[in-house]
Design an enzyme around this catalytic site. Structure first.
Site, PDB file in Angstrom:
ATOM      1  N   GLU A 175      -9.294   1.352  -1.700  1.00 56.98           N
ATOM      2  CA  GLU A 175      -8.239   2.364  -1.646  1.00 56.98           C
ATOM      3  C   GLU A 175      -7.680   2.775  -3.007  1.00 56.98           C
ATOM      4  O   GLU A 175      -6.552   2.414  -3.361  1.00 56.98           O
ATOM      5  CB  GLU A 175      -7.077   1.859  -0.772  1.00 56.98           C
ATOM      6  CG  GLU A 175      -7.469   1.618   0.665  1.00 56.98           C
ATOM      7  CD  GLU A 175      -6.261   1.300   1.560  1.00 56.98           C
ATOM      8  OE1 GLU A 175      -5.134   1.213   1.030  1.00 56.98           O
ATOM      9  OE2 GLU A 175      -6.449   1.148   2.762  1.00 56.98           O
ATOM     10  N   GLU A 364     -11.275  -1.287   7.283  1.00 60.24           N
ATOM     11  CA  GLU A 364      -9.989  -1.913   7.612  1.00 60.24           C
ATOM     12  C   GLU A 364      -9.315  -1.136   8.729  1.00 60.24           C
ATOM     13  O   GLU A 364      -9.363   0.104   8.735  1.00 60.24           O
ATOM     14  CB  GLU A 364      -9.023  -1.883   6.425  1.00 60.24           C
ATOM     15  CG  GLU A 364      -9.252  -2.938   5.395  1.00 60.24           C
ATOM     16  CD  GLU A 364      -8.162  -2.925   4.318  1.00 60.24           C
ATOM     17  OE1 GLU A 364      -7.032  -2.459   4.578  1.00 60.24           O
ATOM     18  OE2 GLU A 364      -8.472  -3.373   3.204  1.00 60.24           O
TER      19      GLU A 364
HETATM   20  C1  FCB Z   1      -4.408  -1.750   3.146  1.00 59.69           C
HETATM   21  C2  FCB Z   1      -4.841  -2.737   2.086  1.00 59.69           C
HETATM   22  C3  FCB Z   1      -4.944  -4.161   2.599  1.00 59.69           C
HETATM   23  C4  FCB Z   1      -3.771  -4.486   3.495  1.00 59.69           C
HETATM   24  C5  FCB Z   1      -3.632  -3.455   4.599  1.00 59.69           C
HETATM   25  C6  FCB Z   1      -2.518  -3.750   5.579  1.00 59.69           C
HETATM   26  O1  FCB Z   1      -3.889  -0.613   2.549  1.00 59.69           O
HETATM   27  O2  FCB Z   1      -6.108  -2.379   1.599  1.00 59.69           O
HETATM   28  O3  FCB Z   1      -5.034  -5.029   1.498  1.00 59.69           O
HETATM   29  O4  FCB Z   1      -2.624  -4.590   2.755  1.00 59.69           O
HETATM   30  O5  FCB Z   1      -3.413  -2.200   4.027  1.00 59.69           O
END
Ligand code: FCB
Length: 454
Positions: A175, A364
């Site tokens: 990210e 994620e």
């Molecule tokens: C994302 C991050 C990860 C975690 C999640 C909840 O933005 O990449 O490390 O903090 O959110």
């Protein structure tokens, strides 16, 4: 034990034989052992020592002690039925000076993780940069400095030499919008810098590092599958008024387009938006269109919630602000993040529509809730519901033709959630931060049942 059963419409086989089911973790959030084995400080160790930056004054120094408990924790990954383990490398563990001489003990730690994954039949996915820059490099300007590209080159080359023969799946950045905006514009994350003078160069150096890093892996690692991850959120205008529509478009450029478009060879977005003009002039970015591009094998999409935007003339440049889920009275998690699986489905379609995106892995997705332990059990129905709905949305997008080849849940166990400290719990496994005791939540059992089915 009571059969929690699969949700109608949700069965492992519907996702396809080769679909990758994984969990994602990150070094700074899990490893702890911040001063063991020759590791130097990262920007998060330093940032967490500043007053008022992290909820409850929490520090990542011990976190879930994954550094010492990795064997048991990897057994848990396996026990829950996952076949992919996505983890990141701590730069300051393997290169304590940021560059220069490697730390053997640090290098060996990741060799052990990779070996253990292979023993258990887990596929390792390495994330090269998940937000924990060596503090020593931040002193020299960190992501705002053009030297970052030299430092990153050294770091990635070392990782490729060491782990390339054993690991085929590589993610360059986690990210980039997340760490550049929170860390170099808003000051909410490490290193706590603010303002355009930091944000503009950080964006550009991250964009270049993303492509340069990928080229190094391509050159050095035979048969590598290379991706990078992007945070994304569907942007919904608060009303149909032109000023809200325009505000939503500006936020969309930042949150969804700023990093992927240069990676796809399109350069930075070119809309009539003062911020973009500044970005371009500051970095003379027109000179770099080719260097910012890389033909990624897959992109990692990370989605949690949509964002509703309305015009707000008080916010410089952006002239927009978010209308929070709470104030709109819509379902949300304990982070205040709106639960909206339909928006997940739409954002998957939208990124798939980019020419040049060949394959998407959801690297994620997950939810934080205040879990209650009752008689040793955590019945996190809300989290199970979240996963069910989001997985169904993913399946729908897949049926609509989006080439999604994997889903990695965030996250294996409760860990150090950046500025939220240990308050925000995203894990499928509960961690008692005092005793380090792990307890599988019902959401973890639910995944096991889903994934064990044939
Ligand atoms: C994302 C991050 C990860 C975690 C999640 C909840 O933005 O990449 O490390 O903090 O959110």
């Amino acid at each position: 034990m009571e059969m929690r059963g699969n949700y109608h419409g949700l069965e492992k086989k519907d996702f396809g034989e080769n679909f990758l089911w994984g969990v994602s973790v990150a070094a700074a959030q899990n490893e702890g052992a911040f001063n063991h084995g020759g590791r130097a400080l990262s920007i998060w160790d330093v940032f967490s020592n500043k007053k008022g930056k992290i909820r409850g004054g929490a520090k990542p120094h011990v976190a879930c002690d994954f550094y010492h408990r990795y064997k048991d924790d990897l057994l848990l990954v396996k026990a829950l039925g996952f076949s992919v383990f996505r983890f990141s490398i701590s730069w300051s563990r393997i290169l304590p000076d940021g560059t220069g001489k490697p730390n053997k003990e640090g290098l060996e730690f990741y060799h052990r993780i990779i070996e253990e994954c292979h023993k258990l039949g887990l596929v390792p996915f390495i994330t090269l940069y998940h937000w924990d820059l060596p503090a020593i490099l931040e002193k020299e300007g960190g992501w705002t400095s053009h030297l970052m590209l030299k430092w990153f080159n050294r770091y990635v080359t070392l990782c490729a030499e060491e782990y390339g023969p054993m690991v085929k799946n590589w993610i360059i950045l986690n990210e980039p919008f997340g760490f550049t905006s929170l860390g170099y514009m808003l000051g909410k994350h490490a290193p706590g810098k603010t303002g355009l003078k930091n944000f503009l160069p950080a964006i550009h150096n991250a964009t270049l590092a993303q492509a340069d890093g990928a080229r190094i892996i391509r050159k050095m690692v035979a048969h590598a599958r290379i991706g990078t991850t992007f945070s994304c959120s569907e942007i919904i205008p608060f009303s149909n008024k032109k000023e809200d529509l325009d505000a939503a478009q500006r936020v969309d450029i930042l949150l969804n387009r700023l990093f992927i478009e240069p990676a796809l060879g399109m350069g930075y977005p070119r809309e009539d938006f003062k911020f973009l003009e500044k970005l371009e002039l500051f970095n003379k970015s027109w000179k770099y269109t080719r260097r910012m591009e890389f033909n990624f094998d897959f992109i990692g999409l990370q989605n949690y919630f949509p964002v509703v935007i309305k015009y707000n003339p008080l916010i410089p440049l952006l002239q927009a602000s978010e209308v929070k889920a709470k104030s709109r009275g819509v379902p949300h998690t304990d982070m205040g993040w709106e639960i909206n699986p339909g928006s997940f489905q739409r954002i998957l379609n939208r990124f798939w529509a980019y020419e040049g995106v060949k394959e998407i892995i959801v690297t994620e997705n997950g939810a934080a809730y205040k879990d209650m332990m009752v008689n040793g059990e955590i019945n996190d129905e809300n989290r199970i519901q979240y996963f069910k709905e989001y997985l169904l949305a993913l399946l729908r997008a897949k049926l609509e033709g989006v080439n999604i080849t994997g889903y990695f849940a965030w996250t294996l166990m409760d860990n150090f959630e950046w500025a939220e400290g240990f308050k925000a719990r995203f894990g499928l496994i509960h961690v008692d931060m005092k005793t380090q005791l792990r307890t599988i939540k019902n959401s973890g059992h639910w995944f096991r049942e889903l994934l064990q089915a044939k």
